[in-house]
Design a protein around this motif. Structure first.
Motif, PDB file in Angstrom:
ATOM      1  N   CYS A  32       0.827  -1.210   0.000  1.00  0.00           N
ATOM      2  CA  CYS A  32       0.000   0.000   0.000  1.00  0.00           C
ATOM      3  C   CYS A  32       0.861   1.259   0.000  1.00  0.00           C
ATOM      4  CB  CYS A  32      -0.907   0.014   1.224  1.00  0.00           C
ATOM      5  SG  CYS A  32       0.012   0.199   2.764  1.00  0.00           S
ATOM      6  N   CYS A  37       0.426   1.999   7.385  1.00  0.00           N
ATOM      7  CA  CYS A  37       0.072   0.588   7.186  1.00  0.00           C
ATOM      8  C   CYS A  37       0.157  -0.201   8.490  1.00  0.00           C
ATOM      9  CB  CYS A  37       1.002  -0.030   6.148  1.00  0.00           C
ATOM     10  SG  CYS A  37       0.679  -1.770   5.908  1.00  0.00           S
ATOM     11  N   CYS A  41       2.666  -4.454   5.094  1.00  0.00           N
ATOM     12  CA  CYS A  41       2.871  -4.552   3.658  1.00  0.00           C
ATOM     13  C   CYS A  41       4.365  -4.458   3.351  1.00  0.00           C
ATOM     14  CB  CYS A  41       2.163  -3.403   2.926  1.00  0.00           C
ATOM     15  SG  CYS A  41       0.416  -3.651   2.732  1.00  0.00           S
ATOM     16  N   ASN A  43       6.426  -2.577   1.885  1.00  0.00           N
ATOM     17  CA  ASN A  43       6.490  -1.235   1.293  1.00  0.00           C
ATOM     18  C   ASN A  43       7.928  -0.811   1.024  1.00  0.00           C
ATOM     19  OD1 ASN A  43       3.734  -0.930   1.304  1.00  0.00           O
ATOM     20  ND2 ASN A  43       3.709  -0.026   3.354  1.00  0.00           N
ATOM     21  N   HIS A 150      -7.965  -0.574   4.530  1.00  0.00           N
ATOM     22  CA  HIS A 150      -6.643  -1.124   4.804  1.00  0.00           C
ATOM     23  C   HIS A 150      -5.923  -0.291   5.868  1.00  0.00           C
ATOM     24  CE1 HIS A 150      -2.936  -3.288   3.906  1.00  0.00           C
ATOM     25  NE2 HIS A 150      -2.299  -2.114   3.887  1.00  0.00           N
TER      26      HIS A 150
HETATM   27 ZN   LIG Z   1      -0.339  -1.779   3.843  1.00  0.00          ZN
END
Ligand SMILES: [Zn+2]
Length: 1056
Positions: A32, A37, A41, A43, A150
């Protein structure tokens, strides 16, 4: 992972619709890229900050049509969906898609890509009967909802769309996810961002107009790309870049072909495209495909003078023969950029549909066609300069359609004109952002910067062992080079040291500051201001090797045999220095001449101490001069060139008044410093080339093409001199001999022609050229690079990193950061070369602007400063090209006008216009009329009157008119030779200061203009010395030939 099927409707190149079924995999975990988050994730890379008020998710239509608005750096937290990105790729083509990708990659922009169609819960399959647009909008909305969920509802999401149905349908579906139009979004969240509002209006208007376009064909359709490619392969078509002749923009354009693609045919020459219909909507700079016309329709180029043609680089100025002539059948790549245009005055605006007007705006660059703009501001903006972009050019439209992006201001005002110059040369120099400045070290009275203990340990500490000093022009702020010299081993060895600001210590590769410096590539010097490559805390402070303070440096230390001056050892590495003296050239020279002078650093000392220190410093300077003379002699034997006559250098008195408008000998110390810098650059080039044979950044200067020398050789012959161009050495020697004791200007003009014939020195990656191409013709060196000015040139920063990596390798350490590959480095060098060219062009244009401003305030009929001496340096069909030394102006003087009148010389050399004819010879040109024949010969001195040729839409230019065929003497006999020039400089500075005052006043009055003006006034340093140097530089040489015009440094001599 779940497999589904996805149906795509693609459009083929010929417009046929193709249905493709693809397997489509969706998964639960798709990054995301949000700092908020909670789901761990993966990321990797850029992440949206968590402290924003909302994230914004633009719908497909918004990304396709309004990407420019999303490019505003002020807009934060943008989530681009995969759906939208794919739509851009399909509907807008490669250029726009690359633009979007660059935006996503650029860490300075707060935006990320979300692969929404791979996310299990955000993906929605297309329903039966659902239109593509509706489905895409649903996908984007679904992605917006996914984000909100999310991030556990911690961030509001705003979806922006131009689809009013979508606003109605989705806006109240789920809380925390808002759906609004672009206009509502801007007015709710970005009230103050006027530029974005204006851009929105102009784009939406352009879109509306596009729908109401006619259908009548003005041009032939372009052929599809596969036919073009096949035609190029078979040899039927020719591919090349369209180059419009700026003097005959309506008629003449040349296709410059890539030599490699047709080496074997007789078409290695350029192709002429004559007239607008044959050009078929191609715009200057586009990559086009042409088909040749039958030979009977071929034409020649025109060779007579037109305005401002003095700076053209041509080979033989042959009579125009018919040349291959063709017409454009297709366009492979558009190279549209931002264009500055002028809005026409009221009477010329064609009133049109509904509430908007369509106007034909005239680009500042004469090579660009008029652009049709729809606007509601046609009245308010008449005679304003505006930045526009071309959107399309359909076959049904006589002119391209575009939209306005930004208003620069009223034409003719200084700020407007300077901004025009910047934009027209792709120079983007916004103030350094907060995020960039946050990366900078702090040095303030409360928190003074200190040397870090770890650096003391890891660097070679020269503070106690070496007498380090700098020699620069007076008032120099950014000292990036210092020198040291001492004897070793009881006098058997000399140690020469060059210590350069360690910029890359403060600017890690890939940091925001690094990216900004890379994209600028250089500091930009205009006539009245400069735009720095690095923030001031580095360029004027922590990286500046000022006297009396500790600084980090990158050093090269040579051990030389004291007698033969052979190099016995070289050391490269990071050091810690403290410069003892910050000298300026005149002071250093005075010390060398043993003149009685005051060194400021020694003022507080007792007489005995002072004498001892002075003796030490003078001895060091003498040693340095000794070494430099030897180095120079070495290069001279190899054929180094001194192209510009250095004897015209400027000189300042103690009050910084310019006194040296009389030609004079240069200071030797100038050359001494330059020679040491060349030496350092050369040795660093050798080192990095040896360590990284395929990925080192070097600088070469290709030998000139012999045909460019014909003007020089022929002109010299006219004066009885032989110029030998067979090698750099022969050229240098024969130029030295071509001196007319009666007229020093002859040698200067010959050197000018030699400079004009030169090719440009360029950066390259060692893997991209063969060894023999590394040669630097001008400096006569087999290896060369730029190492000595990292504050002002990005190339030097790359070289510093390469040198650091090489030194690390020697120590057995592996480099901290992976080096750029040959391909990457070659791309970077292209970028830097382009930016350097742009910097030179902008500087030249800004000086021409100031020259025009100077003469604009004077009446050419009465003001004696408008009359000046000029020397003829070239002959053309209907006139001559002259050089006006007093003002450093070059330009055409016409001997025949449109009414068929020619210049004839009457009593006392006075010139008059009479009906007659003109005939051109190789070394002279003659006019004949009823009263007789007048002849004008190469190198003749004549008297010209200088006036301004005003232009509403383009840049003003200077007009030179011959008033006598005798030299102009009166001014010289009464006052110092170049009084006028010093006036010009002072005037220029005065005007600049006034303008900046006005700008400040305006800024305090209205906030709207102030922002833009602030943006373009980063640092204003009207400095007489640099200004004069620049004007002199540009007077003497053509921009194309000079590699590095620089205001305040050693490159004044060393511009290779
Ligand atoms: Zn995320």
């Amino acid at each position: 992972m779940i497999k589904t099927e996805r149906i795509l409707h693609l459009k083929s190149c010929r417009g046929r619709k193709v249905r493709v079924v693809r397997e489509h995999y969706v998964r639960e975990r798709v990054p995301c890229f949000s700092a908020l988050c909670q789901a761990d994730c993966d990321n990797d890379g850029k992440v949206l900050p968590g402290d924003l008020t909302h994230y914004v998710v633009p719908d497909v239509g918004v990304v396709v049509d309004y990407l420019e608005i999303l490019e505003f750096r002020e807009l934060q937290g943008i989530v681009f969906t995969q759906t939208a990105c794919q739509a851009v790729q399909h509907s807008k083509g490669r250029r726009q898609y690359n633009r979007l990708r660059n935006l996503l990659k650029d860490p300075r922009h707060d935006c990320v890509l979300f692969a929404n169609e791979f996310q299990e819960y955000s993906y929605c399959p297309r329903e039966k009967g659902e239109s593509q647009e509706k489905w895409q909008t649903r996908c984007v909305y679904s992605a917006a909802v996914w984000y909100h969920n999310h991030l556990a509802g911690m961030m509001d999401i705003v979806m922006i769309t131009e689809d009013q149905d979508a606003v109605a349908q989705f806006s109240s579906l789920s809380s925390g996810v808002y759906v609004v139009s672009v206009q509502d979004y801007l007015s709710n969240f970005w009230m103050e961002l006027h530029a974005a509002h204006e851009l929105y209006n102009s784009i939406s208007q352009a879109l509306e107009e596009k729908e109401s376009e006619g259908t009548e064909k003005e041009y032939t359709e372009h052929l599809p790309s596969e036919i073009l490619e096949a035609g190029i392969k078979s040899g039927r078509y020719i591919q090349g870049v369209l180059n419009v002749n700026k003097h005959r923009a309506q008629q003449e354009a040349l296709i410059t072909t890539q030599a490699s693609s047709n080496k074997n045919t007789d078409l290695s020459r350029d192709v002429l495209v004559y007239g607008g219909k044959n050009r078929n909507r191609a715009v200057h700079g586009d990559v086009v495909v042409v088909e040749l016309l039958p030979k009977s329709e071929w034409r020649g180029k025109v060779t007579s003078l037109t305005e401002r043609q003095g700076d053209e680089k041509t080979g033989e100025d042959e009579k125009s023969k018919p040349m291959p002539t063709g017409y454009v059948v297709g366009i492979l790549q558009r190279n549209w950029r931002d264009y500055v245009v002028t809005f026409p005055p009221r009477e010329a605006t064609q009133s049109q549909s509904r509430n908007s007007q369509r106007i034909l705006a005239i680009p500042w660059d004469p090579r660009i066609p008029k652009i049709r703009i729809s606007t509601q501001q046609a009245d308010a903006l008449q005679d304003h300069r505006v930045v526009v972009r071309i959107d399309s050019w359909e076959s049904t439209s006589l002119y391209p359609n575009g939209h306005s992006v930004r208003v620069l201001g009223r034409a003719g005002e200084l700020e407007t004109e300077i901004q025009t110059i910047l934009i027209e040369n792709f120079i983007h120099v916004p103030p350094f952002s907060e995020a960039q400045l946050k990366e900078m070290p702090v040095n303030s009275p409360e928190k003074p910067w200190k040397v870090h203990p770890s650096q003391v340990a890891s660097r070679r500490d020269l503070r106690g062992t070496h007498l380090v000093f700098s020699i620069d022009p007076r008032g120099c702020e950014d000292v990036d080079d210092t020198l040291s010299v001492r004897t070793l081993d009881g006098g058997k060895l000399l140690e020469l040291g060059v210590h350069i600001a360690d910029v890359t210590h403060f600017v890690p590769e890939g940091s925001l500051t690094d990216l900004e410096a890379r994209s600028r590539a250089t500091t930009y010097y205009l006539a009245d201001r400069r735009y720095d490559m690095l923030p001031a805390v580095l360029s004027a402070d922590l990286c500046s090797l000022l006297g009396g303070v500790d600084r980090y440096a990158m050093s090269v230390l040579w051990e030389l045999d004291a007698h033969t001056l052979e190099v016995t050892k070289v050391w490269y590495g990071r050091t810690l220095i403290r410069s003892s003296y910050q000298l300026h050239y005149e002071l250093a020279q005075a010390l060398l001449n043993r003149e009685d002078t005051e060194v400021p650093e020694l003022a507080p000392l007792s007489p005995e101490e002072k004498d001892a220190k002075l003796a030490e410093l003078t001895q060091a300077l003498e040693m340095l001069t000794h070494v430099a003379r030897h180095l120079r002699a070495q290069r001279d034997r190899g054929g180094a060139l001194e192209l510009e006559g250095v004897e015209v250098r400027a000189q300042l008195d103690a009050e910084k008044n310019i006194t040296a408008l009389v030609p004079r000998q240069p200071l030797e110390v100038h050359e001494t410093v330059a020679e040491c810098m060349i030496y350092a650059n050369h040795w660093v080039a050798r080192k990095i080339q040896k360590t990284f044979p395929h990925q080192a950044l070097l600088r070469h200067h290709p030998p000139p093409r012999q045909e460019f020398f014909s003007q020089l050789v022929d002109s010299a012959k006219a004066r009885g001199f032989t110029i030998n161009t067979s090698s750099n050495k022969a050229l240098a020697d024969s130029l030295d001999r071509a001196v007319d004791p009666e007229d020093p200007l002859v040698n200067r003009m010959l050197r000018m022609m030699a400079t004009q014939a030169m090719s440009q020195a360029l950066y390259f990656s060692t893997g991209a050229q063969s060894q023999e191409q590394y040669y630097h013709y001008g400096l006569a060196l087999d290896h060369y690079t730029h190492f000595t000015s990292p504050i002002r040139r990005y190339a030097d920063m790359i070289v510093h990193r390469l040198l650091t990596a090489a030194v690390d390798l020697d120590k057995g350490l592996s480099p901290a950061v992976a080096l750029a590959t040959n391909k990457e480095l070659e791309e970077t060098t292209q970028h830097i070369n382009n930016k350097n060219r742009a910097a030179q062009r902008a500087q030249k244009l800004s000086i021409e602007l100031f020259q025009c401003l100077y003469f604009k305030e004077r009446d050419p009929q009465t003001d004696p400063s408008c009359v000046a001496d000029a020397a003829i340096y070239a002959i053309r069909d209907n006139g001559v090209l002259v050089f006006v030394p007093q003002y450093g102006v070059k330009g055409p003087v016409y001997l025949k006008n449109r009414d068929g009148e020619v210049v004839t010389v009457g009593q006392d050399g006075r010139c008059e216009w009479k009906t007659g004819s003109v005939k051109r010879y190789s070394e002279h040109i003659s006019t004949t009329c009823s009263s007789g024949t007048s002849t004008f010969t190469l190198f003749d001195h004549i008297t010209v009157r200088i006036s301004v040729q005003p232009s509403r839409c383009h840049a003003d230019s200077l007009n030179l008119e011959i008033i006598s065929n005798k030299p102009h003497k009166s001014a010289e006999s009464q006052q110092p030779h170049s009084q006028g020039r010093s006036q010009l400089v002072q005037e220029v500075v005065r005007q600049a200061e006034e303008a900046s005052q006005q700008a400040q006043e305006r800024a305090s009055r209205g906030p709207r203009l102030s922002k833009e003006e602030r943006e373009f006034c980063q640092s204003k340093t009207p400095n007489l010395y640099s200004l004069l140097e620049e004007i002199r530089e540009l007077a003497l040489m053509d921009v194309g030939a000079a590699a590095n015009v620089c205001a305040s440094k050693t490159e004044i001599i060393v511009r290779f």
